[in-house]
Every structure is written in C-alpha cells, then in structure tokens.
Design a protein around this motif. Structure first.
Motif, PDB file in Angstrom:
ATOM      1  N   ILE A 105      -5.986   0.847  -4.045  1.00 29.83           N
ATOM      2  CA  ILE A 105      -6.699   0.508  -2.808  1.00 29.83           C
ATOM      3  C   ILE A 105      -6.730  -0.993  -2.540  1.00 29.83           C
ATOM      4  CG2 ILE A 105      -8.171   2.554  -2.996  1.00 29.83           C
ATOM      5  CD1 ILE A 105     -10.474   0.613  -3.789  1.00 29.83           C
ATOM      6  N   ASP A 106      -6.310  -1.810  -3.504  1.00 27.09           N
ATOM      7  CA  ASP A 106      -6.477  -3.260  -3.377  1.00 27.09           C
ATOM      8  C   ASP A 106      -5.780  -3.830  -2.149  1.00 27.09           C
ATOM      9  OD1 ASP A 106      -6.034  -2.158  -6.125  1.00 27.09           O
ATOM     10  OD2 ASP A 106      -6.999  -4.031  -6.736  1.00 27.09           O
TER      11      ASP A 106
ATOM     12  N   ALA B 144       0.837  -1.206   0.000  1.00 32.29           N
ATOM     13  CA  ALA B 144       0.000   0.000   0.000  1.00 32.29           C
ATOM     14  C   ALA B 144       0.871   1.255   0.000  1.00 32.29           C
ATOM     15  CB  ALA B 144      -0.922  -0.009   1.221  1.00 32.29           C
ATOM     16  N   GLY B 145       1.998   1.209   0.711  1.00 37.24           N
ATOM     17  CA  GLY B 145       2.889   2.360   0.725  1.00 37.24           C
ATOM     18  C   GLY B 145       3.582   2.586  -0.607  1.00 37.24           C
ATOM     19  N   ALA B 146       3.895   1.506  -1.295  1.00 37.35           N
ATOM     20  CA  ALA B 146       4.589   1.621  -2.574  1.00 37.35           C
ATOM     21  C   ALA B 146       3.664   2.065  -3.701  1.00 37.35           C
ATOM     22  CB  ALA B 146       5.237   0.284  -2.936  1.00 37.35           C
TER      23      ALA B 146
ATOM     24  N   TYR C  53     -10.235  -0.520   5.853  1.00 37.10           N
ATOM     25  CA  TYR C  53     -11.165  -0.064   4.812  1.00 37.10           C
ATOM     26  C   TYR C  53     -11.240   1.465   4.782  1.00 37.10           C
ATOM     27  CZ  TYR C  53     -12.963  -4.895   4.614  1.00 37.10           C
ATOM     28  OH  TYR C  53     -13.103  -6.252   4.476  1.00 37.10           O
ATOM     29  N   GLY C  54     -11.140   2.057   5.974  1.00 38.32           N
ATOM     30  CA  GLY C  54     -11.160   3.513   6.031  1.00 38.32           C
ATOM     31  C   GLY C  54      -9.983   4.132   5.293  1.00 38.32           C
ATOM     32  N   ARG C  55      -8.818   3.509   5.382  1.00 36.10           N
ATOM     33  CA  ARG C  55      -7.655   4.006   4.637  1.00 36.10           C
ATOM     34  C   ARG C  55      -7.909   3.929   3.126  1.00 36.10           C
ATOM     35  NH1 ARG C  55      -2.580   0.712   6.689  1.00 36.10           N
ATOM     36  NH2 ARG C  55      -1.565   1.988   5.070  1.00 36.10           N
ATOM     37  N   ALA C  56      -8.584   2.863   2.717  1.00 41.96           N
ATOM     38  CA  ALA C  56      -8.927   2.745   1.293  1.00 41.96           C
ATOM     39  C   ALA C  56      -9.892   3.848   0.880  1.00 41.96           C
ATOM     40  CB  ALA C  56      -9.536   1.374   1.019  1.00 41.96           C
ATOM     41  N   LEU C  57     -10.869   4.138   1.726  1.00 41.93           N
ATOM     42  CA  LEU C  57     -11.842   5.184   1.392  1.00 41.93           C
ATOM     43  C   LEU C  57     -11.191   6.561   1.366  1.00 41.93           C
ATOM     44  CD1 LEU C  57     -14.970   3.943   3.379  1.00 41.93           C
ATOM     45  CD2 LEU C  57     -14.626   3.930   0.903  1.00 41.93           C
TER      46      LEU C  57
ATOM     47  N   GLY D 150      -8.202  -5.268   4.995  1.00 38.74           N
ATOM     48  CA  GLY D 150      -9.466  -5.230   5.723  1.00 38.74           C
ATOM     49  C   GLY D 150     -10.163  -6.578   5.722  1.00 38.74           C
ATOM     50  N   ASN D 151     -10.126  -7.271   4.590  1.00 36.51           N
ATOM     51  CA  ASN D 151     -10.752  -8.591   4.507  1.00 36.51           C
ATOM     52  C   ASN D 151     -10.080  -9.577   5.457  1.00 36.51           C
ATOM     53  OD1 ASN D 151     -12.377  -7.560   2.480  1.00 36.51           O
ATOM     54  ND2 ASN D 151     -11.171  -8.423   0.821  1.00 36.51           N
ATOM     55  N   PHE D 152      -8.745  -9.577   5.457  1.00 35.21           N
ATOM     56  CA  PHE D 152      -8.027 -10.511   6.326  1.00 35.21           C
ATOM     57  C   PHE D 152      -8.340 -10.249   7.797  1.00 35.21           C
ATOM     58  CE2 PHE D 152      -4.288 -11.210   3.142  1.00 35.21           C
ATOM     59  CZ  PHE D 152      -5.142 -11.911   2.317  1.00 35.21           C
TER      60      PHE D 152
END
Length: 576
Positions: free
Chosen positions: A378-379, A371-373, A401-405, A385-387
């Motif tokens: 958002i995947d 995610a940082g790279a 999930y909030g970070r994705a949003l 979040g799923n894990f």
C-alpha cells in the motif's frame, strides 16, 4: 524518515565521533557537477561552502582544483582526500592517501583508505600489516576489529578472525554486531554449529532484530534445509514489522504451500563483501546519529569493496538523499536491483525525489506503476495520496487512499489507523465532512486516544459547533499526551475561544505561540484571544506578526481586515 537501521545499538557512537573520513564510488557515473573557472582563493572558498552545504560532488571538484594550484599544502591535501572519498572518487582518494601517508604515516584517515583499497585488490596481508600499525583509539576501536576479522577470514584464518571480533564485546552496544559477524565468518568457514549459536544470540538483543539480521539468520536456516525454523523467524519479526520486504520475501519462500524456491545465498561469501557489509553497518550507525560525513565515508568505502550490493547502494543513496544530494542519490537508487528486497523502497524514493523536484505528474506515474507491480503493498498508494493532498487535489487524494484501503480489506490492523486518518483529512479538505468524520472515527477505533486524530476531529467539531462537550474532553486528552505540541495546545485554546471562554483560552494560546512562534494561524488565534479580553494593542501586534509569517491568501485578508476594523462583537456577549 529512518529508512535503514544498523545492526547494533548506538550507545558506542560517542566513542566513534569526531572522525571525518571518506570513501568510494559506484560504477555508474554520478551526475556531473558543472563548474566554471575560478581563482585558487575562489575555489578554496567554494570548496568550503560546498562542504558546509553537504554537496560532496562540488566539494571534491573544488578541493581538487585548489590542490592542483597548491600541491605542497598538506592541509589542502588532507581536505581533498576526504572530499574525494565522500564524493565516491575513490581512485583519486587512494592517490591522495598515498601522498599523505608518505608525509604523515600516522594519519589514520589516509591509512584506512589505503587498507580498504588493499582489501579490494585481495592483498589481505598488506591490509593486515597496515591495520595492525594503527592505534586503537576513537572509531578504530570498532572499525579495526571488524576489518581485521574479515582480513583474517580472507587469509583463511577463521579462529584468529573470531578472536579479533571478541574485542567488540568490550564496547558497549556492540554485542549484536559481534554475534552477527561471528556467525557470518563461522558459516563461511563451514562451522555451522558455531554459526547457529552466534546467530541465535544475535536475535536476543534488547534492541530487537533489524531486517538485515533477519535476512541473514533466516537465510542460514534455509540454507541448512531447516525451512520451518526459518519460517518461525520470519513470522516472529513480521509481528514487529509486517511491511518489511525481507520478511515478505522470506515468507514467500518458506510459507506453507509456497512453491519451491532456492535459499538465499550467503551474503558475505568472500572477505571483501564481508568487510563491505561491516562498513555499510557503520554508515547506517553514523546516519542514525546524524554524523553524515562519517556515514557517507563508510558507505563509500563499502561500495568500493562491493559496488553492486543492494544494501550498500540503498544505504549510501539514503545518506545522500538525507543531505539534500538528491541527484546523486537517484543514481544509486536506480541501481538497486528491482528483484532485491530493497528494490521496492528504492523505487519509492525515486518517486519521492521526483515530487520534491516539482515533477508531480512524473512522480504520480511512477507510483502508479509501482502500485501495479506490487499489488500486495500500500505504500505507493498512500504516498500518492500524500502528494495529491499537498498539491490540494483533495478528491484525488482521497481516491488514492481509498485504493490503499481496498487492498487492506475489511479487517484492517491497528497500524492502518494512519490511512483512515489521512483519508479523513483529504475528505475534510474536500468539504465532504460526513466521510471525513467517518474515517476519523474509524481511525480512533483502531487506535483509541491517538492524539493527532483526537485533535483533528475535535478541533473540527468545535469549528462546526458540534459535540462540544466531547470535543473538549478529546482535546484535553490530546494535550495530556502531547503537552509540547503547539498545534494541539492551540486547538484546545481555540476550542475555549469558540465557546466564549476567553480567559481560559488566552494562556493556552500563549503557550501554543511559545511552542510555534512562527505559525501564522496560531499567532492569529492569539491575536483574536487578546482582542476578546480587551488587550487590543497586543492583539494588533500578534496579527502583524502573523502577516510576517506568510499566511495563506484567505487568512491574510482576514487579518488585514481585523487590523483595519477590529473584530465584531462577541456572539457570546450578546447571549449574556
């Protein structure tokens, strides 16, 4: 998950089915299968079991042992050849194929292995002679023209190569594949107007344009210095698949104001890589039809010709992953270059496999790095979040999930409904109903009438005794859309139960059990329904069935209490 898509439709796969073949390996050694000594009969049984279990590495090892003890057995020789190809032990497969061909020249699987090896060594004349001697039947009606076309390209005979490819037009569903490879062969030969015509035709398929085709056709216009036309192609496909790494990379190179970047190279500059590309497409095609032995064989053959192909590594890794050979898959996922359009997906799969092996901390750390790279993706965050949700760490799941949003921003697209929905579930499980309800409603704003969201929100309303009229309408609408979803049918039945409409509830609960006969919660619901309509023995039977299907601890206690004491009087009976 359908992670890779072939270039053509799958209508012709009935024609291709029934041929278990095999093929080659990547350069890095795959995890060693550690096996102890066994008798010849034990090795034979072990090889058969490994083949059925889709463990290609173990199947090859045992098959080799059996053959060593019975070197004159032709059936064992053929089985060992197939096993070696699927395990990626291609040099050994070639040796076995030579032995098979000496005894049975008509054995097409062995002949194909030998032709692929001749292409790998650049002996196109020998490969051509071998391929022309094979009958055009079964999968050969597609495989042979594609390989012969690239063999002719390797012999610098472009017109015959294009003529041979035309036979694909006689096979239903393969026009797009014809146009794609005709374009590649024409571009390689410098016949650019012809290549453009084929490429444009390939984009007009009713099945749409898969990422590889977009990559090649967009790259063609970039290579010709026609950046605006390339950008139009990437933008057109972005509307269909906005998260495609191919499209993202293409738009980064061609977008207005983008820094100057070199055009992508022709992916098939030589005949070996062209033939490899054809084999990777066949592998993806068979994978779509779940014909995994053939898919793996074609993929391994492609890697023998082009061991470092990012597309090929990902294709074969996905096949291994899908058949439960995760360690072998991870070796290939790790070899996909990080800077290729497929590097992100490969790293995501590595994290997923870590989680499946029980290494949740390692998986979460890998996803956080990913995610940082890739700060525009958002995947990795939604997977995180799923894990966490599966691990019942609901507050942390909601935060991921909030970070994705946050990355999606204040103007989410319709496709982002699933992130709001997933975060709503995490909040609901964390017992933060106001936030859960807000996210479910936002998901429905983006995707009105989405049946899963309707079901979850309405079911929870019923359970809470809120908005009952609207909840019933929503559940009816969800059932209309998904009449064969056991969970959704159960929700409507359970809503009627909670409302005291037991006679209406029971048929729906019975239908839900028909659809999901091993779901402990649904069986428990039917037991409750039977109890309320006076069918006490049937209620006890369903509760006992529920206990046999591994209910969670809380549900298990509730069922055991009902079996011991029965249910308390209905609150709705008291009101009447």
């Amino acid at each position: 998950m359908n992670r890779i898509r072939a270039l053509s439709t799958v209508a012709a796969l009935a024609l291709l089915a029934g041929c278990a073949m095999t093929q080659e390996a990547a350069r890095a050694p795959e995890p060693e299968t550690v096996l102890g000594p066994a008798s010849p009969s034990g090795n034979y049984l072990a090889a058969m079991h490994a083949q059925r279990a889709r463990d290609s590495a173990a199947a090859a090892e045992f098959a080799g042992r059996v053959l060593a003890a019975n070197p004159l057995n032709f059936e064992l020789l053929s089985r060992a050849h197939i096993a070696m190809v699927e395990a990626g032990r291609f040099e050994e497969a070639v040796d076995l194929a030579r032995r098979i061909a000496r005894n049975s020249p008509a054995q097409t699987q062995a002949q194909l292995t030998l032709a692929i090896d001749e292409i790998a060594r650049g002996d196109f004349a020998a490969a051509e002679r071998r391929m022309l001697a094979q009958p055009l039947q079964g999968y050969a009606r597609v495989v042979n023209p594609m390989l012969l076309a690239w063999i002719n390209a390797g012999l610098e005979r472009t017109p015959p190569a294009l003529d041979i490819l035309r036979s694909l037009l006689d096979v239903q569903g393969f026009k797009q594949l014809h146009d794609y490879y005709a374009g590649l062969i024409a571009e390689r030969a410098g016949r650019f107007e012809e290549a453009e015509r084929f490429y444009r035709a390939s984009l007009e398929s009713e099945d749409g344009a898969p990422p590889r085709l977009i990559e090649v056709v967009g790259g063609f216009f970039e290579r010709r210095g026609r950046t605006a036309e390339a950008r139009q192609i990437y933008q057109r496909y972005r509307a269909v698949n906005p998260d495609s790494p191919v499209v993202r990379a293409g738009l980064a190179r061609t977008g207005l104001g983008a820094p100057a970047a070199p055009a992508p190279a022709l992916p098939t500059p030589d005949a070996k890589r062209g033939a490899a590309d054809a084999l990777f497409n066949l592998a993806a095609l068979f994978r779509q039809e779940a014909t995994m032995a053939n898919a793996l064989a074609f993929g391994r053959m492609g890697l023998h010709l082009d061991p470092d192909s990012a597309l090929g590594l990902l294709t074969v890794a996905e096949i291994l992953d899908q058949t439960g050979q995760n360690e072998q898959a991870d070796v290939l996922f790790a070899r996909v270059p990080e800077d290729s359009p497929f590097g992100y997906v490969a790293r995501l799969r590595l994290a997923e496999n870590r989680q499946e092996r029980g290494d949740l901390p390692g998986a979460l750390a890998a996803l956080d790095r990913l995610a940082g790279a890739y700060p525009d993706r958002i995947d990795a965050l939604t997977t995180m979040g799923n894990f966490l949700r599966v691990a019942e760490r609901y507050a942390e799941s909601a935060a991921a999930y909030g970070r994705a949003l946050e990355r999606i921003g204040a103007a989410p697209e319709r496709r982002h409904w699933s992130v709001f929905y997933a975060r709503g579930i995490a909040f609901e499980r964390a017992k933060n109903w106001p936030e859960a309800e807000r996210h479910f409603k936002r998901a429905l704003e983006l995707q009105p009438e989405q049946p899963d969201v309707l079901n979850y929100l309405a079911y929870t309303w019923v359970d809470r005794g809120e908005n009952l009229i609207e909840a019933e309408r929503m559940l009816r609408r969800a059932v209309e859309q998904r009449p064969n979803s056991g969970h959704i049918v159960d929700s409507l039945g359970w809503a009627f139960f909670r409302l005291g409409r037991y006679e209406e509830a029971v048929p729906l609960l019975e239908r839900a059990v028909e659809l999901l006969p091993e779901d402990a919660v649904i069986l428990d619901h039917l037991g409750d329904g039977y109890w309320r309509v006076g069918r006490r023995r049937e209620a006890a039977f369903q509760w006992e069935r529920a206990l046999r299907h591994k209910p969670d601890a809380e549900l298990k206690r509730d069922i055991e209490k009902k079996l011991r004491d029965g249910m308390p009087p209905s609150p709705h009976a008291a009101r009447r």
